[in-house]
Structures are given as C-alpha cells and as structure tokens.
Design a protein around this motif. Structure first.
Motif, PDB file in Angstrom:
ATOM      1  N   THR A  40      43.226  30.694  97.940  1.00 17.55           N
ATOM      2  CA  THR A  40      41.866  31.155  97.660  1.00 17.55           C
ATOM      3  C   THR A  40      41.540  31.019  96.177  1.00 17.55           C
ATOM      4  O   THR A  40      40.413  30.640  95.809  1.00 17.55           O
ATOM      5  N   ALA A  41      42.510  31.319  95.325  1.00 16.39           N
ATOM      6  CA  ALA A  41      42.287  31.149  93.885  1.00 16.39           C
ATOM      7  C   ALA A  41      42.037  29.686  93.556  1.00 16.39           C
ATOM      8  O   ALA A  41      41.117  29.355  92.790  1.00 16.39           O
ATOM      9  N   GLY A  42      42.850  28.796  94.131  1.00 17.60           N
ATOM     10  CA  GLY A  42      42.634  27.377  93.877  1.00 17.60           C
ATOM     11  C   GLY A  42      41.264  26.925  94.347  1.00 17.60           C
ATOM     12  O   GLY A  42      40.587  26.136  93.674  1.00 17.60           O
ATOM     13  N   LEU A  43      40.838  27.446  95.505  1.00 22.47           N
ATOM     14  CA  LEU A  43      39.529  27.066  96.054  1.00 22.47           C
ATOM     15  C   LEU A  43      38.387  27.536  95.159  1.00 22.47           C
ATOM     16  O   LEU A  43      37.516  26.747  94.770  1.00 22.47           O
ATOM     17  N   VAL A  44      38.380  28.827  94.825  1.00 21.34           N
ATOM     18  CA  VAL A  44      37.248  29.350  94.052  1.00 21.34           C
ATOM     19  C   VAL A  44      37.268  28.848  92.608  1.00 21.34           C
ATOM     20  O   VAL A  44      36.203  28.629  92.012  1.00 21.34           O
ATOM     21  N   VAL A  45      38.458  28.651  92.045  1.00 25.47           N
ATOM     22  CA  VAL A  45      38.522  28.097  90.683  1.00 25.47           C
ATOM     23  C   VAL A  45      38.046  26.654  90.679  1.00 25.47           C
ATOM     24  O   VAL A  45      37.367  26.206  89.745  1.00 25.47           O
ATOM     25  N   GLY A  46      38.394  25.915  91.725  1.00 24.46           N
ATOM     26  CA  GLY A  46      37.904  24.544  91.827  1.00 24.46           C
ATOM     27  C   GLY A  46      36.396  24.492  91.925  1.00 24.46           C
ATOM     28  O   GLY A  46      35.736  23.667  91.271  1.00 24.46           O
ATOM     29  N   VAL A  47      35.819  25.378  92.752  1.00 26.50           N
ATOM     30  CA  VAL A  47      34.364  25.434  92.868  1.00 26.50           C
ATOM     31  C   VAL A  47      33.746  25.877  91.542  1.00 26.50           C
ATOM     32  O   VAL A  47      32.688  25.371  91.135  1.00 26.50           O
ATOM     33  N   ALA A  48      34.421  26.808  90.857  1.00 23.90           N
ATOM     34  CA  ALA A  48      33.910  27.273  89.564  1.00 23.90           C
ATOM     35  C   ALA A  48      33.896  26.161  88.528  1.00 23.90           C
ATOM     36  O   ALA A  48      33.086  26.183  87.587  1.00 23.90           O
ATOM     37  N   GLY A  49      34.786  25.196  88.693  1.00 21.29           N
ATOM     38  CA  GLY A  49      34.771  24.057  87.777  1.00 21.29           C
ATOM     39  C   GLY A  49      33.552  23.170  87.976  1.00 21.29           C
ATOM     40  O   GLY A  49      33.153  22.435  87.065  1.00 21.29           O
ATOM     41  N   ASN A 218      56.540  31.818  91.555  1.00 22.72           N
ATOM     42  CA  ASN A 218      55.192  32.222  91.961  1.00 22.72           C
ATOM     43  C   ASN A 218      54.157  31.929  90.884  1.00 22.72           C
ATOM     44  O   ASN A 218      53.094  31.365  91.147  1.00 22.72           O
ATOM     45  N   VAL A 219      54.467  32.339  89.661  1.00 23.25           N
ATOM     46  CA  VAL A 219      53.500  32.204  88.568  1.00 23.25           C
ATOM     47  C   VAL A 219      53.220  30.742  88.243  1.00 23.25           C
ATOM     48  O   VAL A 219      52.061  30.325  88.120  1.00 23.25           O
ATOM     49  N   LEU A 220      54.279  29.938  88.123  1.00 18.67           N
ATOM     50  CA  LEU A 220      54.079  28.532  87.773  1.00 18.67           C
ATOM     51  C   LEU A 220      53.377  27.774  88.896  1.00 18.67           C
ATOM     52  O   LEU A 220      52.515  26.926  88.642  1.00 18.67           O
ATOM     53  N   GLY A 221      53.732  28.089  90.140  1.00 19.37           N
ATOM     54  CA  GLY A 221      53.061  27.436  91.263  1.00 19.37           C
ATOM     55  C   GLY A 221      51.585  27.761  91.314  1.00 19.37           C
ATOM     56  O   GLY A 221      50.740  26.880  91.535  1.00 19.37           O
ATOM     57  N   GLY A 222      51.240  29.028  91.105  1.00 24.33           N
ATOM     58  CA  GLY A 222      49.837  29.417  91.105  1.00 24.33           C
ATOM     59  C   GLY A 222      49.065  28.805  89.952  1.00 24.33           C
ATOM     60  O   GLY A 222      47.924  28.360  90.125  1.00 24.33           O
ATOM     61  N   ALA A 223      49.670  28.783  88.769  1.00 25.46           N
ATOM     62  CA  ALA A 223      49.015  28.202  87.606  1.00 25.46           C
ATOM     63  C   ALA A 223      48.757  26.709  87.814  1.00 25.46           C
ATOM     64  O   ALA A 223      47.677  26.190  87.473  1.00 25.46           O
ATOM     65  N   LEU A 224      49.742  26.029  88.394  1.00 19.82           N
ATOM     66  CA  LEU A 224      49.564  24.599  88.653  1.00 19.82           C
ATOM     67  C   LEU A 224      48.447  24.353  89.652  1.00 19.82           C
ATOM     68  O   LEU A 224      47.604  23.463  89.475  1.00 19.82           O
ATOM     69  N   ALA A 225      48.416  25.148  90.727  1.00 17.69           N
ATOM     70  CA  ALA A 225      47.377  24.979  91.745  1.00 17.69           C
ATOM     71  C   ALA A 225      45.985  25.191  91.154  1.00 17.69           C
ATOM     72  O   ALA A 225      45.064  24.402  91.414  1.00 17.69           O
TER      73      ALA A 225
END
Length: 241
Positions: A40-49, A218-225
């Motif tokens: 969900t973070a990757g999705l909304v951050v992508g849309v925010a871009g 967890n942190v690095l995977g989320g940051a990369l996504a």
C-alpha cells in the motif's frame, strides 16, 4: 530465594504442536502486515509521485487495501487448505496400512525410534507401548511429523492474513491522505519505515530469531519499494501519462 539449579526451568519454551501453531499464526500475521504496509505504501507513494490530488491518493489506497487483503486471505486459505488436505491424505494412508499390516507398521515404528537414538530393545518396547495406546497418532507424529489433533486450519490463516494486511495497509493510507500536501510524502515514508522496523522486531522476538537482520530486511525492502514506485510515478507524471 534460592538460586536456580541446572534442572530449574529458567524460561518458558514452547514445544511441539504449540510451537507449530504459534509459528503458523506468526507467519500469516507478519506476512500480511508487512505486505499491507509495503504494497500500500508503494502504491500511494507511486501515485503521489504523479499527482498530489487527495481523492486520487485515497482511491488508490483503498483499492490497494481491499484488493490486497482479499488476495492475501484467499491465498492463505488455498495454501493452508492444500496443506491440510495433504495431511489428511497422509493420515488416511497410514490408517489403511495399520489395518492391513499392523506387524509391519510396528517394525517400521521401531526402526524410526531407533533412528532417533534409542536402542533396539528400548525402541521395540516404546513402539509397542505407543501402538497399544494410539497406533495412528504414534505413526502420524513419529513418521509423518503431524499431530492429528492439531491439523492446520485454513480459516484461521485466512482471517489472520486479512486482518493483518488491513491493519498494515491503513498506516500508509492514512499517512498519505491526512497531512497537508507538503508533508504527505515525508510523513508516509517515515511512518512506514518505523512500522516495518517494529514488525521486524516483533516477528524476530516472537519467533526467537535475531532482531537486527529481521529489522534491516523489513526496512530496506520497504524503502526500496517506495523508492522504485515513487520514481516510476514521478516519471509518468512528468510525461503527462
């Protein structure tokens, strides 16, 4: 107060089926929560871009939450149902073998116990006692590694994944739509990374694993996504797609 001796228990330790059940729940819950946060973070951050429109962000986040939670639940249900069917089939096969040739099954159980380090005589006695008490249960546990009384439950896994994904997905969804436009991205990224660190810590502590590797994964995977999806969204937004 007396000092604990070598034989005194110094900590609570789960064994057998209890540990297996706890780890199954942990796996489903952690996987669901992490997937909810990251996807969900990757999705909304992508849309925010691509856009700063709050309505678009909310729509994308809700769609991702609903699709992801249902997908996780369905996937866990199918996966665990398959595992349960395999366990039941193996137990049924063992039941048939015990009915058709109990002596051969007793010899097989004796050999298995010898493989665990018992002498031939002790293994034979133990096998006879286990068979007399509950032959099917003994073979299921020793030969198959299955507890017939604690088969995996697909509904438990499905609900655990559904709820964990939903809870995890709510964090980036709220973080991206509630703050002012200028703070949406940093608030979302920061809260997601903190959440991923917490889930990594919790899963490691509950499972008895090392904390640092779980947190960093967890942190690095989320940051990369988030980085990849934000770059893609920014590129698409800049090109007017």
């Amino acid at each position: 107060m007396t000092e604990p001796t070598r034989s005194d228990p110094t900590h609570d330790e789960a064994h057998g089926g209890a540990l297996g059940t706890r780890l199954n729940w942990l796996r489903a819950a952690v996987l669901g929560a992490n997937d909810g946060v990251v996807s969900t973070a990757g999705l909304v951050v992508g849309v925010a871009g691509a856009t700063s429109d709050r309505g678009a962000l909310l729509t994308a986040g809700l769609a991702g939450l609903l699709a992801g939670s249902m997908s996780m639940a369905a996937g866990e249900y199918v996966s665990v149902s398959t595992q349960r069917d395999s366990e039941k089939a193996a137990i049924a096969q063992e039941r048939r073998e015990l009915a058709e040739d109990p002596e051969a099954e007793l010899e097989e159980l004796t050999g298995l116990l010898q493989g665990h380090g018992l002498s031939a005589e002790v293994a034979r006695q133990a096998a006879a006692q286990l068979t007399a008490r509950d032959a099917l249960s003994a073979h299921a546990r020793v030969e198959l590694g299955i507890d017939p009384d604690q088969l995996t439950n697909p509904w438990h896994a499905a609900w655990a994944s559904f709820l964990a994904f939903t809870v995890g997905a709510l964090l980036p969804l709220l973080a991206i739509v509630l703050p002012p436009a200028a703070l949406r991205l940093p608030v979302t990224v920061g809260s997601v990374l903190v959440a991923l660190a917490c889930t990594g810590w919790g899963s490691a502590r509950t499972g008895g694993a090392r904390v640092a590797p779980a947190v960093w994964r967890n942190v690095l995977g989320g940051a990369l996504a988030m980085g990849v999806t934000y770059a893609a969204g920014s590129l698409l937004g800049a090109t007017g797609v």
